[in-house]
Design an enzyme around this catalytic site. Sequence first.
Site, PDB file in Angstrom:
ATOM      1  N   SER A 231       0.869  -1.279   0.002  1.00  0.00           N
ATOM      2  CA  SER A 231       0.050  -0.052  -0.071  1.00  0.00           C
ATOM      3  C   SER A 231       0.905   1.366  -0.021  1.00  0.00           C
ATOM      4  O   SER A 231       1.924   1.131   0.422  1.00  0.00           O
ATOM      5  CB  SER A 231      -0.971  -0.135   0.994  1.00  0.00           C
ATOM      6  OG  SER A 231      -1.530   1.179   1.442  1.00  0.00           O
TER       7      SER A 231
ATOM      8  N   TYR B 224      -1.392  -0.908  10.038  1.00  0.00           N
ATOM      9  CA  TYR B 224      -1.483  -1.359   8.754  1.00  0.00           C
ATOM     10  C   TYR B 224      -0.491  -0.838   7.906  1.00  0.00           C
ATOM     11  O   TYR B 224       0.342  -1.752   7.151  1.00  0.00           O
ATOM     12  CB  TYR B 224      -2.670  -0.674   8.090  1.00  0.00           C
ATOM     13  CG  TYR B 224      -3.046  -0.742   6.680  1.00  0.00           C
ATOM     14  CD1 TYR B 224      -3.405  -2.032   6.243  1.00  0.00           C
ATOM     15  CD2 TYR B 224      -3.006   0.342   5.734  1.00  0.00           C
ATOM     16  CE1 TYR B 224      -3.699  -2.240   4.831  1.00  0.00           C
ATOM     17  CE2 TYR B 224      -3.315  -0.057   4.536  1.00  0.00           C
ATOM     18  CZ  TYR B 224      -3.588  -1.290   3.837  1.00  0.00           C
ATOM     19  OH  TYR B 224      -4.000  -1.401   2.700  1.00  0.00           O
TER      20      TYR B 224
END
Length: 265
Positions: free
Chosen positions: A141, A154
């Site tokens: 990401s 995350y």
Amino acid sequence: MESIENKVVWVTGASSGLGKALAAEFALQGAEVILSARRFDELENVRVGLLNADRHISIAMDITDESQVMHAYEQVLAKKGRIDLLINNAGLSQRALISETTMLTERTIMEVDYFSQVFLTKTVLPTFLKQKSGRIVFVSSVAGLLGTQYRASYSAAKAAIHMWANSLRAEVADQGVNVSVIFPGFVKTNVSINALNGEGKAQGYDNDATANGLKAGEFAQQAIKALANGEEFIVIGGKKEKLGVLVSRFSPSTLYKMIRKMKVK
């Protein structure tokens, strides 16, 4: 440019979102797709909608259950005999401040986004090495390159799998195995709705950035084109995400100031 046609492609997290879009695009380009996620019925709903549905197979597994992963791997080899691309896509996002996030939630995110992908990759790696060919792909990401509010765990997990992939690439480079990492920005999926809050429960609602992001199908087209071109570091997103990645390389201090001003949850 590497042809996708007739390649055996294993996509995790294939029942929805980016995985579903990737499976559809791989099928359009003539690949044989193995779809994996926890729920077989949902995988089958995706599979029957793919081009040449009978060429593809659904294999359910919980990616955090090592025995299920091993069984799925055995099924893949029994039915297809090889794996040309492994797409480590299954993942779990977060929307909570560090001060509000329990350690159980921290570990849950790391288990899904890092350890499970490491285990699956280590499980299939002998097949790639024996073939002396193939590409292992990790969907990280942009958050793993930047680090932003509400996404600490995350971001950390996505950064960790990126660094692990870099080491893997160096170790297998002379054995015919390639490694790529994809860094999506905001894409229109249920990622925010399913993201964990501090207590480890699904957030349950979307945000404007995701709702107005790139369409999943467009993401898949760009991703597969880049993979076919042999790219190893693949950033896909809007202008703001790409600018953030660029600034992170040349002026980290400027990036930190930019992130402090961000209001996106």
